[in-house]
Design an enzyme around this catalytic site. Structure first.
Site, PDB file in Angstrom:
ATOM      1  N   HIS A  93       0.837  -1.195   0.000  1.00 36.87           N
ATOM      2  CA  HIS A  93       0.000   0.000   0.000  1.00 36.87           C
ATOM      3  C   HIS A  93       0.870   1.242   0.000  1.00 36.87           C
ATOM      4  CE1 HIS A  93       0.780  -0.363   4.344  1.00 36.87           C
ATOM      5  NE2 HIS A  93       0.368   0.882   4.493  1.00 36.87           N
ATOM      6  N   HIS A  95       0.798   5.637   1.158  1.00 36.00           N
ATOM      7  CA  HIS A  95       0.160   6.807   1.765  1.00 36.00           C
ATOM      8  C   HIS A  95       0.777   8.035   1.125  1.00 36.00           C
ATOM      9  CE1 HIS A  95      -1.570   4.441   5.010  1.00 36.00           C
ATOM     10  NE2 HIS A  95      -0.374   3.944   5.277  1.00 36.00           N
ATOM     11  N   TYR A 141      11.712   4.389   0.257  1.00 36.16           N
ATOM     12  CA  TYR A 141      10.579   4.750  -0.596  1.00 36.16           C
ATOM     13  C   TYR A 141       9.635   5.721   0.098  1.00 36.16           C
ATOM     14  CZ  TYR A 141      12.305   0.747  -3.203  1.00 36.16           C
ATOM     15  OH  TYR A 141      13.103  -0.131  -3.896  1.00 36.16           O
TER      16      TYR A 141
END
Length: 167
Positions: free
Chosen positions: A59, A61, A137
């Site tokens: 996922h 954000h 990342y």
């Protein structure tokens, strides 16, 4: 039932976008690079600022700020997801992304700080690194350079309000 979203021109938004089935496709650095390219491509035709971001294995954000006269984050997400999916020819296109994503409009400076911290602490929360500075990342280093963090920030547990994150 139709999902209703709020749209506010020029707002800053927190998003959580999840891979279908929580498959860890972003463990592959090539997939992260393709995601970056999808973001760059969409930003050329539909500008927005990426204020903070963290890509985790299954996922991501991010915080975006839209142009002052623009409310359309939905089209941007559709284009980013589509572009990424089309470049991932070796995957089943139907299984790349969950259909929906979570969004939250940033209300004030405290809300912004809490969400920026949440984004950058997330790799620690998920046990991927011991401190946010170790996760490559994310936008942590940019915020570190701005003086928002110290290099060891997040090496001890960080708390957030109840409405922050909500993965």
């Amino acid at each position: 039932m139709r999902y209703r979203r709020t749209y506010i021109a020029g707002a800053t938004w927190f998003f959580t976008v999840v891979v279908a089935g929580r498959q860890p496709i972003f463990r592959n650095p090539a997939a992260v690079d393709l995601l970056r390219k999808a973001f760059r491509h969409v930003r050329m035709s539909r500008p927005f600022e990426i204020d903070a971001i963290c890509v985790l294995p299954d996922h991501l954000h991010c915080l975006w700020t839209l142009p002052l006269d623009d409310t359309d984050y939905s089209t941007r997400w559709r284009l980013i997801k589509t572009r990424f999916t089309k470049t991932r020819a070796f995957m089943n296109a139907r299984s790349v992304w969950q259909k929906r994503y979570r969004e939250h409009v940033i209300r004030d400076d405290d809300d912004l700080r809490n969400h920026v911290d949440y984004i950058h602490y997330n790799p620690v929360k998920h046990g991927l690194v011991e401190r946010p500075a170790d996760w490559k990342y994310s936008s942590f280093s940019k915020w570190l350079d701005r003086g928002h963090y110290t290099p060891d920030w997040g090496s001890t547990p960080v708390g957030f309000g109840d409405d922050v994150g909500n993965e």
